[in-house]
Scaffold this active site. Structure first.
Site, short mmCIF file in Angstrom:
data_model
loop_
_atom_site.label_atom_id
_atom_site.label_comp_id
_atom_site.label_asym_id
_atom_site.label_seq_id
_atom_site.Cartn_x
_atom_site.Cartn_y
_atom_site.Cartn_z
N LYS A 119 37.75 -121.59 11.56
CA LYS A 119 37.06 -120.30 11.71
C LYS A 119 35.83 -120.43 12.63
O LYS A 119 35.65 -119.61 13.54
CB LYS A 119 36.65 -119.89 10.28
CG LYS A 119 35.94 -118.60 10.12
CD LYS A 119 36.09 -118.15 8.66
CE LYS A 119 35.05 -118.71 7.70
NZ LYS A 119 33.75 -118.06 7.76
N GLY B 14 28.89 -113.48 8.79
CA GLY B 14 27.56 -113.82 9.32
C GLY B 14 27.68 -114.42 10.71
O GLY B 14 26.83 -114.18 11.58
N ASP C 188 29.29 -125.65 3.71
CA ASP C 188 30.43 -124.84 3.28
C ASP C 188 31.30 -125.56 2.24
O ASP C 188 32.18 -124.93 1.64
CB ASP C 188 31.31 -124.48 4.49
CG ASP C 188 30.59 -123.48 5.40
OD1 ASP C 188 29.68 -122.80 4.93
OD2 ASP C 188 30.96 -123.41 6.59
N ARG D 225 25.69 -118.40 -3.87
CA ARG D 225 26.64 -119.43 -4.31
C ARG D 225 26.03 -120.38 -5.33
O ARG D 225 26.75 -120.98 -6.14
CB ARG D 225 27.17 -120.22 -3.11
CG ARG D 225 28.16 -119.43 -2.30
CD ARG D 225 28.83 -120.26 -1.21
NE ARG D 225 29.82 -119.45 -0.52
CZ ARG D 225 30.21 -119.64 0.73
NH1 ARG D 225 29.70 -120.61 1.44
NH2 ARG D 225 31.11 -118.85 1.27
C1 S3P Z 1 28.70 -121.46 10.54
C2 S3P Z 1 27.53 -122.04 10.16
C3 S3P Z 1 27.09 -122.14 8.78
C4 S3P Z 1 28.25 -121.94 7.82
C5 S3P Z 1 29.11 -120.78 8.17
C6 S3P Z 1 29.68 -120.93 9.56
C7 S3P Z 1 29.02 -121.38 11.96
O1 S3P Z 1 26.12 -121.12 8.54
O2 S3P Z 1 27.79 -121.80 6.50
O3 S3P Z 1 30.21 -120.68 7.25
O4 S3P Z 1 30.18 -121.11 12.33
O5 S3P Z 1 28.10 -121.57 12.77
P1 S3P Z 1 24.56 -121.37 8.93
O6 S3P Z 1 24.52 -121.66 10.36
O7 S3P Z 1 23.87 -120.08 8.58
O8 S3P Z 1 24.12 -122.50 8.05
#
Ligand code: S3P
Length: 460
Positions: free
Chosen positions: A21, A124, A342, A373
């Site tokens: 992802k 996010g 994660d 979480r």
């Molecule tokens: C991600 C970074 C992480 C992770 C999210 C995916 C990414 O978040 O928890 O599932 O793809 O850059 P953070 O950068 O906010 O720690």
């Protein structure tokens, strides 16, 4: 969807996990903002990645039909506006795999103003990474998200983009995020909280900024953006926790998305808990994503990795899990948390099967993920008949095993999968509510588990 999990599974065979992802978000963004045609293979149809594609469809012209059709899950093969898309290919992860998404990019300067707000759904990564792209686009955009995403912190990405020259407004630190992009200047940025999303947003903005952009990371986070940019020929370098970048317009590229190691973590845990041997093929082995394997090794779970090839700078290969005899308790220190961020749900659920107490220290960033979480993991472990508590910034997991019970995923994909996997080794049957959320990152999770032999069934 509710699933019932019975104890006593033996897993067997070779598994594949859907495309990564994190990698897919970045590569689709890079494809849509490239000059020329890109072909991406094995792009996961996870909901989050579809959010990125559908938002990009709103701000592109030639790439729009392909991105639109792909993200709306339309299963037909079609061509148009210089793009081809081809859906519905059955892979070993069912219809979750897409053979090829071909996108015709017109560069960063070819982005167009959207007709309405961009809906980032639950993702996010979509909201934060696209903020970096939109920071230099000379129009106004509004980014919105679902209820969970609308509670997550956005000032951490708004602040550096403002200091580069964009107008970025948040609603009290949250979505909706309003961006009026424009001419940017590079900055030296030291994030207060380690975050690959924020780092990537600044780098994507820096790609279209005057001068040099530098991100100095206090603690390392996943480096997919840096690797892809270097592989695309961008003037970038990485040394001692600092990433440097200068303006660059990349061209189209072709690459196959590696399997998601974070999804693989659930299968490794399932194999370990059922004393089974398992091989995961075609999985991403980027060291900034596989730290959980070192943590699992401390729990007595032995794995081996073999890199077969590289895809746009990403190592890809096989991950073999040896049969485990039991799970040892562990202590995870704060500076290790960003590299297993994660995987903490599944690590914590594994720890519930250790014979003594485990501690995850300085893990409060988990409170601002897709759900809180820290509380959710503790509640889920208790609901499954174990002992756990969120104590300030820390998570304390009691050990001693799970009795079995009924846990709610609370709308969070990783919690749903962590609970289901941990229940495989509970003393009695269990149920997990909200299993459909697995689609956010691991479409086909239940089917994949069943095909490996896990005693897991959907309830009506
Ligand atoms: C991600 C970074 C992480 C992770 C999210 C995916 C990414 O978040 O928890 O599932 O793809 O850059 P953070 O950068 O906010 O720690």
């Amino acid at each position: 969807m509710r699933v019932r999990i019975m104890p006593g599974s033996r897993l067997e065979g070779k598994a594949r996990v859907p495309g990564d992802k994190s990698v897919a978000h970045r590569w689709i963004i890079l494809a849509a903002t490239a000059i020329g045609r890109s072909a991406l293979v094995e792009v996961p149809r996870s909901l989050d990645v579809r959010s990125t594609a559908s938002c990009l469809a709103r701000i592109t012209s030639k790439a729009r039909p392909a991105l639109d059709a792909w993200s709306s899950n339309d299963g037909s093969l079609a061509k148009g506006h210089g793009s081809t898309w081809n859906l519905g290919v059955e892979g070993s992860v069912g219809t979750a795999a897409l053979r090829a998404l071909e996108v015709e990019g017109e560069g960063r300067s070819g982005l167009v103003a959207p007709a309405g707000a961009l809906d980032c759904g639950n993702a996010g990564t979509t909201m934060r990474l696209l903020s970096g792209v939109l920071a230099s686009a000379p129009f106004e955009t509004e980014l919105v998200g679902d209820r969970s995403l609308s509670t997550r912190p956005m000032e951490r990405v708004a602040q550096p983009l403002r200091s580069m020259g964009a107008v970025v407004e948040t609603a009290d630190g949250h979505a909706p995020v309003r961006i009026v992009g424009g001419a940017l200047s590079g900055i030296v940025f030291e994030p207060g909280t380690p975050s690959a999303q924020v780092k990537s947003a600044v780098l994507l903005a820096g790609l279209d900024a005057d001068g040099r952009t530098e991100v100095r990371e206090p603690v390392g986070t996943r480096d997919h953006t840096e690797r892809a940019l270097a592989a695309l020929g961008a003037p970038t370098s990485v040394s001692e926790g600092s990433v440097l970048l200068e303006r660059y317009q990349h061209e189209g590229f072709a690459a196959t998305v590696p399997g998601d190691p974070s999804s693989g973590a659930f299968l490794v845990a399932a194999a370990a808990l059922s004393g089974s041997e398992l091989t995961i093929v075609g999985v991403g082995l980027n060291p900034s994503r596989t730290r959980f394997l070192e943590v699992m090794a401390r729990m007595g779970i032995h794995t081996e990795r073999r890199i077969d090839r590289f895809e746009l700078g990403e190592p890809v290969g096989e991950l073999w899990v040896a049969p485990s005899a039991g799970i040892d308790s562990l202590r995870v220190e704060p500076d290790e948390i960003p590299l297993v961020i994660d995987e903490i749900p599944v690590l914590a659920l594994l720890a519930a099967h250790a014979d003594s107490e485990s501690r995850f220290l300085g893990a409060s960033e988990l409170r601002v993920k897709e759900s809180d979480r820290l509380e959710g993991i503790a509640a889920g472990i208790r609901a499954l008949g174990g002992a756990a508590a969120a104590e300030g910034h820390d998570l304390v997991v009691g050990g001693g095993g799970l009795q079995g019970g009924r846990a709610d995923a609370m709308g969070d994909h990783r919690m749903a999968m962590a609970f289901a996997v941990a229940a495989l080794a509970a003393r009695g049957p269990s149920e997990v509510d909200g299993m459909q959320r697995a689609d956010v990152s691991f479409p086909g999770f239940v089917a994949t588990m069943q095909s490996l032999g896990a005693l897991l069934e959907e309830l009506p």
